[in-house]
Motif scaffolding. Structure first.
Motif, PDB file in Angstrom:
ATOM      1  N   ASN A  83       0.820  -1.213   0.000  1.00 39.45           N
ATOM      2  CA  ASN A  83       0.000   0.000   0.000  1.00 39.45           C
ATOM      3  C   ASN A  83       0.852   1.259   0.000  1.00 39.45           C
ATOM      4  N   ALA A  84       1.990   1.210   0.689  1.00 42.53           N
ATOM      5  CA  ALA A  84       2.857   2.388   0.736  1.00 42.53           C
ATOM      6  C   ALA A  84       3.343   2.756  -0.663  1.00 42.53           C
ATOM      7  N   VAL A  85       3.779   1.773  -1.430  1.00 40.84           N
ATOM      8  CA  VAL A  85       4.241   2.058  -2.788  1.00 40.84           C
ATOM      9  C   VAL A  85       3.086   2.570  -3.640  1.00 40.84           C
ATOM     10  N   ASN A  86       1.912   1.977  -3.473  1.00 42.09           N
ATOM     11  CA  ASN A  86       0.734   2.416  -4.218  1.00 42.09           C
ATOM     12  C   ASN A  86       0.367   3.864  -3.875  1.00 42.09           C
ATOM     13  N   PHE A  87       0.388   4.196  -2.585  1.00 41.11           N
ATOM     14  CA  PHE A  87       0.045   5.555  -2.160  1.00 41.11           C
ATOM     15  C   PHE A  87       1.079   6.582  -2.622  1.00 41.11           C
ATOM     16  N   MET A  88       2.341   6.149  -2.711  1.00 46.49           N
ATOM     17  CA  MET A  88       3.409   7.097  -3.026  1.00 46.49           C
ATOM     18  C   MET A  88       3.648   7.249  -4.524  1.00 46.49           C
ATOM     19  N   ASP A  89       2.906   6.521  -5.327  1.00 48.26           N
ATOM     20  CA  ASP A  89       3.057   6.635  -6.780  1.00 48.26           C
ATOM     21  C   ASP A  89       2.173   7.779  -7.276  1.00 48.26           C
ATOM     22  N   GLY A  90       2.594   9.012  -6.942  1.00 49.09           N
ATOM     23  CA  GLY A  90       1.792  10.173  -7.304  1.00 49.09           C
ATOM     24  C   GLY A  90       2.589  11.306  -7.917  1.00 49.09           C
ATOM     25  N   ALA A  91       3.852  11.048  -8.212  1.00 49.33           N
ATOM     26  CA  ALA A  91       4.700  12.046  -8.873  1.00 49.33           C
ATOM     27  C   ALA A  91       5.582  11.317  -9.874  1.00 49.33           C
ATOM     28  N   ASN A  92       5.792  11.923 -11.017  1.00 44.79           N
ATOM     29  CA  ASN A  92       6.589  11.282 -12.069  1.00 44.79           C
ATOM     30  C   ASN A  92       7.974  10.904 -11.552  1.00 44.79           C
ATOM     31  N   GLY A  93       8.300   9.629 -11.643  1.00 41.76           N
ATOM     32  CA  GLY A  93       9.622   9.165 -11.259  1.00 41.76           C
ATOM     33  C   GLY A  93       9.816   8.874  -9.795  1.00 41.76           C
ATOM     34  N   LEU A  94       8.821   9.158  -8.947  1.00 44.26           N
ATOM     35  CA  LEU A  94       9.036   9.020  -7.506  1.00 44.26           C
ATOM     36  C   LEU A  94       9.118   7.567  -7.077  1.00 44.26           C
ATOM     37  N   PRO A 139       9.032  15.789 -17.121  1.00 45.42           N
ATOM     38  CA  PRO A 139       7.923  16.715 -16.829  1.00 45.42           C
ATOM     39  C   PRO A 139       6.587  16.260 -17.401  1.00 45.42           C
ATOM     40  N   LYS A 140       6.606  15.707 -18.609  1.00 48.33           N
ATOM     41  CA  LYS A 140       5.388  15.146 -19.199  1.00 48.33           C
ATOM     42  C   LYS A 140       5.649  13.666 -19.465  1.00 48.33           C
ATOM     43  N   ALA A 141       5.287  12.840 -18.486  1.00 49.14           N
ATOM     44  CA  ALA A 141       5.589  11.413 -18.567  1.00 49.14           C
ATOM     45  C   ALA A 141       4.871  10.770 -19.744  1.00 49.14           C
ATOM     46  N   ARG A 142       5.540   9.800 -20.370  1.00 51.47           N
ATOM     47  CA  ARG A 142       4.965   9.073 -21.488  1.00 51.47           C
ATOM     48  C   ARG A 142       4.346   7.742 -21.038  1.00 51.47           C
ATOM     49  N   VAL A 143       4.828   7.203 -19.909  1.00 48.60           N
ATOM     50  CA  VAL A 143       4.360   5.918 -19.406  1.00 48.60           C
ATOM     51  C   VAL A 143       4.098   6.054 -17.908  1.00 48.60           C
ATOM     52  N   PHE A 144       3.017   5.441 -17.436  1.00 51.64           N
ATOM     53  CA  PHE A 144       2.665   5.481 -16.017  1.00 51.64           C
ATOM     54  C   PHE A 144       2.496   4.057 -15.488  1.00 51.64           C
ATOM     55  N   MET A 145       2.689   3.894 -14.186  1.00 50.41           N
ATOM     56  CA  MET A 145       2.526   2.577 -13.573  1.00 50.41           C
ATOM     57  C   MET A 145       1.060   2.180 -13.444  1.00 50.41           C
ATOM     58  N   HIS A 205      -6.825  11.590  -0.732  1.00 55.09           N
ATOM     59  CA  HIS A 205      -6.445  12.848  -0.081  1.00 55.09           C
ATOM     60  C   HIS A 205      -5.111  13.307  -0.659  1.00 55.09           C
ATOM     61  N   LYS A 206      -4.689  14.475  -0.241  1.00 58.42           N
ATOM     62  CA  LYS A 206      -3.415  15.039  -0.702  1.00 58.42           C
ATOM     63  C   LYS A 206      -2.603  15.520   0.488  1.00 58.42           C
ATOM     64  N   GLU A 207      -2.436  14.643   1.484  1.00 58.71           N
ATOM     65  CA  GLU A 207      -1.759  15.004   2.716  1.00 58.71           C
ATOM     66  C   GLU A 207      -0.391  14.362   2.885  1.00 58.71           C
ATOM     67  N   HIS A 208       0.022  13.525   1.951  1.00 57.56           N
ATOM     68  CA  HIS A 208       1.372  12.972   2.041  1.00 57.56           C
ATOM     69  C   HIS A 208       2.396  14.090   1.900  1.00 57.56           C
ATOM     70  N   GLY A 209       3.580  13.853   2.455  1.00 56.95           N
ATOM     71  CA  GLY A 209       4.603  14.884   2.408  1.00 56.95           C
ATOM     72  C   GLY A 209       4.947  15.303   0.995  1.00 56.95           C
ATOM     73  N   TYR A 210       5.072  14.349   0.101  1.00 62.46           N
ATOM     74  CA  TYR A 210       5.434  14.704  -1.278  1.00 62.46           C
ATOM     75  C   TYR A 210       4.298  15.477  -1.948  1.00 62.46           C
ATOM     76  N   GLN A 211       3.044  15.175  -1.581  1.00 67.13           N
ATOM     77  CA  GLN A 211       1.914  15.911  -2.141  1.00 67.13           C
ATOM     78  C   GLN A 211       1.897  17.355  -1.634  1.00 67.13           C
ATOM     79  N   SER A 219       8.435  20.965  -8.572  1.00 62.42           N
ATOM     80  CA  SER A 219       8.238  20.112  -9.743  1.00 62.42           C
ATOM     81  C   SER A 219       8.218  18.642  -9.344  1.00 62.42           C
ATOM     82  N   HIS A 220       7.617  17.824 -10.199  1.00 62.59           N
ATOM     83  CA  HIS A 220       7.593  16.382  -9.956  1.00 62.59           C
ATOM     84  C   HIS A 220       9.007  15.820  -9.864  1.00 62.59           C
ATOM     85  N   LEU A 221       9.889  16.276 -10.738  1.00 65.32           N
ATOM     86  CA  LEU A 221      11.238  15.715 -10.753  1.00 65.32           C
ATOM     87  C   LEU A 221      12.013  16.088  -9.497  1.00 65.32           C
TER      88      LEU A 221
END
Length: 275
Positions: A83-94, A139-145, A205-211, A219-221
């Motif tokens: 779940n942690a990996v799933n929740f943290m997959d919210g920024a390109n490359g993170l 910045p504009k990802a071509r592929v997403f998980m 929600h959008k309360e994670h630190g990276y969010q 920037s996402h990167l």
């Protein structure tokens, strides 16, 4: 053979979660059956790889868990990491960058501790992510998980961490979580804050630190790079412990390294929150 069997279980569980993620990506499953299936697969992973039952502090001092308690704890570890990996997959490359670094650290630790099968699997995972990142970490990802990729990735790193804790030298049980402690700290501390306020834990929600950092205009990167170097710093501790274990490092050293990583990750999460 035992390692190969465990790796086969990890691959099977990862494949099952990938299939679940595909269905969720297409049909947007209700959270309750989705989490129930994830919990069941996590339990199967813990049974197949084998539960962690020893929590050592020194060679002669530690806690030996009953089988069922060790199994429950190992399944909870897998469920939490997935779940942690799933929740943290919210920024390109993170997610890809950080888990790639964590897998590389476990691979190096496997080499140093004589766990060739684990090392090969971890490096294969890191190599796959290295091929994925040029298309995702831009910045504009071509592929997403999607959920399909993040659930598979979470299961792979959870399973490899469990295998390392089971088979590597005494004290490795503390080192396996250290490889991804920045992810775990962000997710667990964020959920703890929501629980304290009485919010529903698994609502979007959008309360994670990276969010929070993304919301402040980073920037996402840059956000992904920050999480990757944090994971890399923890990876240095993982590899350091594995190297020292060859010269008789005590389990207490692994526990101290884990505490250092956990406290550092908690402090950085607090800064991400703007506190």
């Amino acid at each position: 053979p035992a390692t190969l069997q465990a790796l086969a279980v990890i691959l099977a569980a990862s494949g099952a979660l990938c299939a679940l993620g595909v269905v969720d990506d297409v049909f947007d499953l209700d959270a309750r059956p989705k989490f129930a299936l994830m919990a069941l697969i996590s339990l199967g992973l813990a049974v197949g790889v084998g539960p962690v039952r020893s929590l050592p502090l020194t060679e002669g001092l530690g806690l030996l868990l009953p089988y069922l308690l060790g199994l429950a704890g190992s399944a909870l570890w897998a469920f939490t990491v997935i779940n942690a990996v799933n929740f943290m997959d919210g920024a390109n490359g993170l997610a890809g960058g950080a888990i790639g670094v964590a897998a590389s650290a476990l691979g190096c630790a496997g080499v140093l501790t004589g766990e060739a099968g684990l090392a090969a699997a971890a490096f294969a995972l890191a190599g796959g992510l290295a091929g994925f990142l040029p298309w995702n970490a831009r910045p504009k990802a071509r592929v997403f998980m999607g959920d399909a990729g993040s659930l598979l990735l979470g299961c792979m790193i959870a399973g490899l961490g469990l295998l390392f804790a089971r088979q590597a030298p005494l004290g490795a049980v503390w080192i396996a979580p250290l490889a991804i402690i920045p992810f775990l700290a962000d997710v667990l501390l964020t959920l703890a804050g929501r629980a304290r306020r009485g919010a529903r834990l698994f609502d979007a929600h959008k309360e994670h630190g990276y969010q929070r950092r993304l919301a402040r205009g980073e920037s996402h990167l840059r956000v992904a790079g920050r999480m990757t170097w944090r994971t890399g710093a923890c990876g240095v501790l993982v590899v350091g412990f594995a190297a020292l274990s060859a010269s008789g490092a005590k389990p207490l050293l692994g526990f101290v390294m884990f505490l250092m990583g956990a406290l550092g990750a908690a402090y950085l999460w607090r800064r991400d929150q703007g506190g």
